[in-house]
Design a protein around this motif. Structure first.
Motif, PDB file in Angstrom:
ATOM      1  N   LEU A 153     114.413  38.974  34.596  1.00 37.79           N
ATOM      2  CA  LEU A 153     112.735  39.218  34.723  1.00 37.79           C
ATOM      3  C   LEU A 153     112.419  40.475  33.970  1.00 37.79           C
ATOM      4  O   LEU A 153     113.022  41.414  33.635  1.00 37.79           O
ATOM      5  CB  LEU A 153     112.861  39.487  36.321  1.00 37.79           C
ATOM      6  N   GLY A 154     111.247  40.015  33.208  1.00 38.31           N
ATOM      7  CA  GLY A 154     110.648  41.083  32.405  1.00 38.31           C
ATOM      8  C   GLY A 154     111.037  40.752  30.761  1.00 38.31           C
ATOM      9  O   GLY A 154     110.572  41.519  29.933  1.00 38.31           O
ATOM     10  N   LYS A 155     111.978  39.827  30.431  1.00 35.28           N
ATOM     11  CA  LYS A 155     112.526  39.858  29.201  1.00 35.28           C
ATOM     12  C   LYS A 155     112.084  38.680  28.334  1.00 35.28           C
ATOM     13  O   LYS A 155     112.295  38.249  27.390  1.00 35.28           O
ATOM     14  CB  LYS A 155     114.084  39.550  29.199  1.00 35.28           C
ATOM     15  N   GLY A 156     111.002  38.046  29.044  1.00 30.24           N
ATOM     16  CA  GLY A 156     110.438  36.848  28.252  1.00 30.24           C
ATOM     17  C   GLY A 156     109.757  35.818  29.288  1.00 30.24           C
ATOM     18  O   GLY A 156     109.536  36.255  30.411  1.00 30.24           O
ATOM     19  N   ASP A 157     109.433  34.615  28.697  1.00 30.62           N
ATOM     20  CA  ASP A 157     108.487  33.707  29.533  1.00 30.62           C
ATOM     21  C   ASP A 157     109.676  32.685  30.496  1.00 30.62           C
ATOM     22  O   ASP A 157     110.861  33.162  30.159  1.00 30.62           O
ATOM     23  CB  ASP A 157     107.633  32.761  28.641  1.00 30.62           C
ATOM     24  N   GLY A 158     109.090  31.794  31.075  1.00 30.20           N
ATOM     25  CA  GLY A 158     109.945  30.882  32.059  1.00 30.20           C
ATOM     26  C   GLY A 158     110.660  29.881  30.873  1.00 30.20           C
ATOM     27  O   GLY A 158     111.276  28.863  31.865  1.00 30.20           O
ATOM     28  N   ARG A 159     110.748  29.761  29.793  1.00 30.42           N
ATOM     29  CA  ARG A 159     111.331  28.740  29.216  1.00 30.42           C
ATOM     30  C   ARG A 159     112.964  28.757  28.981  1.00 30.42           C
ATOM     31  O   ARG A 159     113.212  29.878  28.867  1.00 30.42           O
ATOM     32  CB  ARG A 159     110.772  28.819  27.695  1.00 30.42           C
ATOM     33  N   LEU A 160     113.462  27.803  29.764  1.00 30.43           N
ATOM     34  CA  LEU A 160     114.971  27.932  29.711  1.00 30.43           C
ATOM     35  C   LEU A 160     115.616  27.664  28.579  1.00 30.43           C
ATOM     36  O   LEU A 160     115.297  26.748  27.985  1.00 30.43           O
ATOM     37  CB  LEU A 160     115.246  26.988  30.848  1.00 30.43           C
ATOM     38  N   ARG A 161     116.392  28.436  28.159  1.00 33.60           N
ATOM     39  CA  ARG A 161     117.401  28.056  26.715  1.00 33.60           C
ATOM     40  C   ARG A 161     118.811  28.164  27.106  1.00 33.60           C
ATOM     41  O   ARG A 161     119.305  28.836  28.007  1.00 33.60           O
ATOM     42  CB  ARG A 161     117.082  29.200  25.687  1.00 33.60           C
ATOM     43  N   LEU A 162     119.557  27.638  26.310  1.00 34.67           N
ATOM     44  CA  LEU A 162     121.037  27.891  26.735  1.00 34.67           C
ATOM     45  C   LEU A 162     121.732  28.862  25.904  1.00 34.67           C
ATOM     46  O   LEU A 162     121.416  28.950  24.529  1.00 34.67           O
ATOM     47  CB  LEU A 162     121.752  26.555  26.210  1.00 34.67           C
ATOM     48  N   GLY A 163     122.075  29.867  26.395  1.00 33.15           N
ATOM     49  CA  GLY A 163     122.623  31.014  25.860  1.00 33.15           C
ATOM     50  C   GLY A 163     124.243  31.252  26.193  1.00 33.15           C
ATOM     51  O   GLY A 163     124.650  30.169  26.881  1.00 33.15           O
ATOM     52  N   PRO A 164     124.822  32.365  25.759  1.00 37.32           N
ATOM     53  CA  PRO A 164     126.431  32.527  26.286  1.00 37.32           C
ATOM     54  C   PRO A 164     126.544  32.592  27.850  1.00 37.32           C
ATOM     55  O   PRO A 164     125.728  33.026  28.626  1.00 37.32           O
ATOM     56  CB  PRO A 164     126.568  34.075  25.765  1.00 37.32           C
ATOM     57  N   GLY A 165     127.133  31.418  28.458  1.00 38.00           N
ATOM     58  CA  GLY A 165     127.551  31.470  29.571  1.00 38.00           C
ATOM     59  C   GLY A 165     126.420  30.589  30.380  1.00 38.00           C
ATOM     60  O   GLY A 165     126.691  30.629  31.658  1.00 38.00           O
ATOM     61  N   GLY A 166     125.590  30.023  30.019  1.00 39.54           N
ATOM     62  CA  GLY A 166     124.463  29.379  30.900  1.00 39.54           C
ATOM     63  C   GLY A 166     122.917  29.384  30.377  1.00 39.54           C
ATOM     64  O   GLY A 166     122.881  30.024  29.211  1.00 39.54           O
ATOM     65  N   TYR A 167     122.247  28.756  31.265  1.00 35.39           N
ATOM     66  CA  TYR A 167     120.722  28.864  30.957  1.00 35.39           C
ATOM     67  C   TYR A 167     120.069  30.224  31.013  1.00 35.39           C
ATOM     68  O   TYR A 167     120.356  30.971  32.263  1.00 35.39           O
ATOM     69  CB  TYR A 167     120.051  28.005  31.629  1.00 35.39           C
ATOM     70  N   LEU A 168     119.141  30.585  30.092  1.00 37.82           N
ATOM     71  CA  LEU A 168     118.607  31.813  30.264  1.00 37.82           C
ATOM     72  C   LEU A 168     116.961  31.819  30.356  1.00 37.82           C
ATOM     73  O   LEU A 168     116.556  31.072  29.596  1.00 37.82           O
ATOM     74  CB  LEU A 168     118.953  32.761  29.254  1.00 37.82           C
ATOM     75  N   ALA A 169     116.579  32.660  31.032  1.00 35.13           N
ATOM     76  CA  ALA A 169     114.986  32.643  30.950  1.00 35.13           C
ATOM     77  C   ALA A 169     114.234  34.067  31.419  1.00 35.13           C
ATOM     78  O   ALA A 169     115.322  34.714  32.213  1.00 35.13           O
ATOM     79  CB  ALA A 169     114.127  31.508  31.815  1.00 35.13           C
ATOM     80  N   GLY A 170     113.291  34.432  31.107  1.00 38.84           N
ATOM     81  CA  GLY A 170     112.683  35.904  31.568  1.00 38.84           C
ATOM     82  C   GLY A 170     111.924  35.633  32.814  1.00 38.84           C
ATOM     83  O   GLY A 170     111.373  36.618  33.399  1.00 38.84           O
ATOM     84  N   ALA A 171     111.611  34.520  33.270  1.00 34.59           N
ATOM     85  CA  ALA A 171     110.913  34.355  34.627  1.00 34.59           C
ATOM     86  C   ALA A 171     111.173  32.928  34.987  1.00 34.59           C
ATOM     87  O   ALA A 171     111.620  32.138  34.570  1.00 34.59           O
ATOM     88  CB  ALA A 171     109.462  34.406  34.193  1.00 34.59           C
ATOM     89  N   VAL A 172     110.797  32.948  36.343  1.00 33.67           N
ATOM     90  CA  VAL A 172     110.856  31.519  36.941  1.00 33.67           C
ATOM     91  C   VAL A 172     109.611  30.584  36.806  1.00 33.67           C
ATOM     92  O   VAL A 172     108.617  30.862  37.295  1.00 33.67           O
ATOM     93  CB  VAL A 172     111.314  31.512  38.581  1.00 33.67           C
TER      94      VAL A 172
END
Length: 475
Positions: free
Chosen positions: A71-90
């Motif tokens: 939370l707080g690291k970006g918007d809610g767009r899910l992207r594939l990063g190391p070890g799984g999907y990442l997003a900064g909000a739901v």
């Protein structure tokens, strides 16, 4: 779309400056260095989107990778990063779109878009879950799904419609078996619904959860550094570059729903059949990636496995996103079916030719043995003068048939002689052991499978009870 995020945006990690904690509920993890309440609300939203959307499709919509929200690291767009999907909000709509993509075949584009837009409005208020709040730009796709979810005539039937469509059921059948009203009629009602502009909300059966019961885990400095490294790290595909086949196998086992290791292994395979199977496994995991299905089909075609090629092209056709794509892939599949039929006919003709060659070889061996025996018997003897009497030491049978040999059917290791007698009746006689078949007549005569050209006159001796031939004499 509904976004839940921390109020404070992190600029970076300074040792000892930020206190990070995490709340978990599989397959989600929510990290925060802000207010714990916001993290609990964010996790509750993600859990309820997952639960209620799965209920609408009639199966668990599990993401291919774990989902981490920082939370707080970006918007809610899910992207594939190391070890799984990442997003900064739901983002409820973004999460709904990912769950649908990872678990279903493509279906009607407007229906899918309408569901995603509708679920973008999902709101959680304690144990209550609702959808249907007006969106910024309502359109017909959204209005159609809003009508189906909020109108009492259809709300209990929509999940059957979505379950059928997502499995590839014919749309006409899917609408008939679920809503019971043709899609065109629902579309007409949706236009009226959109024009009226009176949009209520629908209550969904949420998951019975108490966000206060989720245990907060406080991260130490190393765990915080690892989290930030994951956030800034590259997509996992980059870690596969240069790996051996064994190492790729390990990655495939570690992440069983990840198609990329199987695609990499396919590119390393040298044997066509194994390469095709790797591509097919990658395509089965990707669900909607028609490129992988096409690569699998091409690899099977290279190995002359045309039935498997056709199956892969059929799967690609089902995975296509547009009607034009489906029509193009259908043409490829029909062409592959023609190649398959041609290959099967060629194989059948080759097998028949091998059978004919084997029969001819056995016949020639029998003739050679007869000639060798005759030569040995006549060795050193003068030519017999006068009328030559017919000589035969083999079994004569108890019946004979004089007529014309029209056809020879080669069945396994036996022959069936089709002889038409003077009464024009066709009689089938059996040669059980080709190697022992005795042929009398001109030495150039050959007994070939199929229709005899020219048709020759014969006298066939055989056993009346078994129809087994003992001797064939050509005129």
């Amino acid at each position: 779309m509904r976004l839940i995020a921390a109020a404070v945006v992190l600029a970076g990690v300074v040792a000892g400056a930020d206190k990070w904690s995490v709340l978990r509920s599989e397959p989600f993890a929510v990290y925060t260095n802000g207010k714990e309440r916001e993290a609990r609300e964010a996790l509750a939203l993600a859990v309820q989107v997952h639960h209620t959307l799965s209920a609408q499709f009639g199966k668990e919509l599990t993401p291919a990778w774990p989902i981490t929200y920082v939370l707080g690291k970006g918007d809610g767009r899910l992207r594939l990063g190391p070890g799984g999907y990442l997003a900064g909000a739901v983002d409820a709509g973004e999460l709904a779109a990912l769950l649908i993509r990872d678990n279903t075949l493509p279906f009607d584009e407007e229906i899918e878009r309408g569901v995603i837009t509708l679920f973008s409005t999902l709101a959680v208020d304690g144990p209550r879950v609702r959808v249907g709040a007006p969106v910024a730009r309502p359109d017909l796709a959204w209005a159609r799904m809003h009508l189906l979810f909020t109108d009492d005539r259809y709300s209990g039937k929509t999940r059957v419609l979505l379950a059928n469509l997502s499995k590839g059921v014919d749309p006409v059948v899917a609408w008939s078996n679920s809503v019971g009203v043709p899609a065109a009629d629902i579309t007409a009602q949706a236009r009226e619904h959109l024009a009226r502009g009176q949009f209520g909300v629908a209550a969904l059966n949420g998951k019975p959860i108490d966000p206060r019961r989720w245990r907060e885990e406080v991260l130490n400095a190393q765990e915080t550094a690892d989290l930030m490294a994951r956030w800034s790290g590259p997509a996992p595909e980059t870690a596969l570059a240069g790996l051996t086949m064994a190492q790729l196998e390990e990655q495939a086992q570690k992440w069983p729903r990840w198609p990329e290791p199987h695609a990499r292994m396919a590119s390393l395979e040298t044997e066509p059949s194994r390469r095709a199977q790797r591509w097919r496994r990658a395509a089965q995991l990707a669900l909607r990636d028609i490129t992988l299905w096409q690569k699998a089909a091409a690899a099977f075609a290279q190995g002359e496995l045309f039935a498997e090629e056709t199956q892969c092209l059929l799967a690609a056709e089902k995975a296509a996103n547009t009607r034009a794509e489906r029509e193009r892939l259908r043409g490829e599949r029909l062409a592959a079916q023609e190649r398959r039929v041609e290959a099967e006919l060629a194989a059948r003709r080759a097998e028949e030719e091998r059978e004919r060659a084997e029969v001819e070889r056995l016949r020639q061996e029998a003739l050679n043995r007869i000639r060798m025996a005759e030569a040995k018997a006549n060795d050193g003897k003068a030519t017999v003068a006068g009328k030559v009497q017919e000589w035969w030491e083999g079994p004569r049978g108890d019946a004979s048939l004089r007529g014309r040999l029209e056809r020879v059917d080669c069945v396994g290791g036996t022959l069936r002689l089709q002889v038409r007698g003077a009464d024009q009746k066709l009689t089938a006689l059996i040669v059980k052991n080709v190697a022992e078949l005795q042929l009398d007549g001109a030495p150039e005569i050959k007994l070939a499978c199929g229709v005899q050209r020219p048709v020759r006159g014969v006298t066939v001796e055989y056993w009346r009870k078994s129809l087994a031939v003992t001797r064939v004499k050509f005129d």
